[in-house]
Design a protein around this motif. Sequence first.
Motif, PDB file in Angstrom:
ATOM      1  N   ILE A  82      -1.888   4.916  -4.974  1.00 40.51           N
ATOM      2  CA  ILE A  82      -1.590   4.946  -3.345  1.00 40.51           C
ATOM      3  C   ILE A  82      -1.135   3.359  -3.916  1.00 40.51           C
ATOM      4  CG2 ILE A  82      -2.474   4.407  -0.783  1.00 40.51           C
ATOM      5  CD1 ILE A  82      -4.737   6.427  -1.440  1.00 40.51           C
ATOM      6  N   GLU A  83      -0.030   4.096  -3.032  1.00 41.66           N
ATOM      7  CA  GLU A  83       0.987   2.091  -3.389  1.00 41.66           C
ATOM      8  C   GLU A  83       0.235   0.724  -1.856  1.00 41.66           C
ATOM      9  OE1 GLU A  83       5.124   1.037  -1.877  1.00 41.66           O
ATOM     10  OE2 GLU A  83       5.490   2.881  -2.350  1.00 41.66           O
ATOM     11  N   GLY A  84       0.431   0.067  -2.711  1.00 34.48           N
ATOM     12  CA  GLY A  84      -0.495  -0.600  -1.621  1.00 34.48           C
ATOM     13  C   GLY A  84      -1.863  -0.605  -1.233  1.00 34.48           C
ATOM     14  N   ALA A  85      -3.013   0.378  -1.522  1.00 34.29           N
ATOM     15  CA  ALA A  85      -4.078   0.631  -1.229  1.00 34.29           C
ATOM     16  C   ALA A  85      -4.509  -0.526  -2.736  1.00 34.29           C
ATOM     17  CB  ALA A  85      -4.426   1.332  -2.646  1.00 34.29           C
ATOM     18  N   GLU A  87      -9.066  -1.880  -3.559  1.00 31.18           N
ATOM     19  CA  GLU A  87     -10.432  -0.958  -4.097  1.00 31.18           C
ATOM     20  C   GLU A  87     -10.918  -0.561  -2.521  1.00 31.18           C
ATOM     21  OE1 GLU A  87     -13.098  -1.722  -7.227  1.00 31.18           O
ATOM     22  OE2 GLU A  87     -11.433  -2.427  -8.197  1.00 31.18           O
ATOM     23  N   LYS A  88     -11.206  -1.602  -1.455  1.00 30.52           N
ATOM     24  CA  LYS A  88     -12.113  -1.285   0.050  1.00 30.52           C
ATOM     25  C   LYS A  88     -10.811   0.110   0.405  1.00 30.52           C
ATOM     26  CE  LYS A  88     -12.868  -3.985   3.420  1.00 30.52           C
ATOM     27  NZ  LYS A  88     -13.754  -5.421   4.511  1.00 30.52           N
ATOM     28  N   THR A  89      -9.356  -0.398   0.698  1.00 28.65           N
ATOM     29  CA  THR A  89      -8.927   0.807   1.691  1.00 28.65           C
ATOM     30  C   THR A  89      -9.077   1.382   0.600  1.00 28.65           C
ATOM     31  OG1 THR A  89      -6.693   0.542   0.046  1.00 28.65           O
ATOM     32  CG2 THR A  89      -7.005  -1.037   2.627  1.00 28.65           C
ATOM     33  N   ALA A  90      -8.950   2.063  -0.542  1.00 34.07           N
ATOM     34  CA  ALA A  90      -9.697   3.467  -1.310  1.00 34.07           C
ATOM     35  C   ALA A  90     -10.994   4.649  -1.342  1.00 34.07           C
ATOM     36  CB  ALA A  90      -8.940   3.409  -2.554  1.00 34.07           C
ATOM     37  N   THR A  91     -11.312   3.013  -1.024  1.00 36.14           N
ATOM     38  CA  THR A  91     -13.195   4.030  -0.823  1.00 36.14           C
ATOM     39  C   THR A  91     -13.548   4.010   0.838  1.00 36.14           C
ATOM     40  OG1 THR A  91     -13.991   1.661  -2.470  1.00 36.14           O
ATOM     41  CG2 THR A  91     -15.123   3.247  -0.766  1.00 36.14           C
ATOM     42  N   TRP A  92     -12.303   3.360   1.070  1.00 38.73           N
ATOM     43  CA  TRP A  92     -12.361   3.892   2.845  1.00 38.73           C
ATOM     44  C   TRP A  92     -10.667   5.850   2.591  1.00 38.73           C
ATOM     45  CZ3 TRP A  92     -13.866   2.278   7.405  1.00 38.73           C
ATOM     46  CH2 TRP A  92     -13.376   3.194   8.386  1.00 38.73           C
TER      47      TRP A  92
END
Length: 131
Positions: A82-85, A87-92
């Motif tokens: 995911i562009e710009g992701a 680890e914190k946003t990916a966890t979400w």
Amino acid sequence: MRIHWDAFIAAIQERGEYPTPQEAERASRVVLALLGAHLVGEVRAELADRLPESLALILLSPLQAHEPLSPERFIRATAAWIEGATEKTATWDVSAVLSVVADVAGDDLINRTLLQLPPGYDLLFGRPQSS
């Protein structure tokens, strides 16, 4: 029973607090592609039968993981896709998508799904298992 596209994306949009359906769809496509690479057989087919058709096809894509990813590596892989992701946003993203998948699938199918995955995925699906 297959969930309708609009209902599925709306549930992910709400759960993930995404401002647009397109962001919920993007997260869904990435997470389901990675999940599908880790599942096999009847469980994979049954889970696909519950998803909207276009997302079921993503889950059923022939991509197969060479080795099972730990939950942490699954999140890192999601972030990489995911562009710009981060680890914190990916966890979400992972938690929003997989918790809705768990709701759609039901406890029996999710329990069988978790048997195919490394320990710790229960938390990503929002279904903590007792040890």
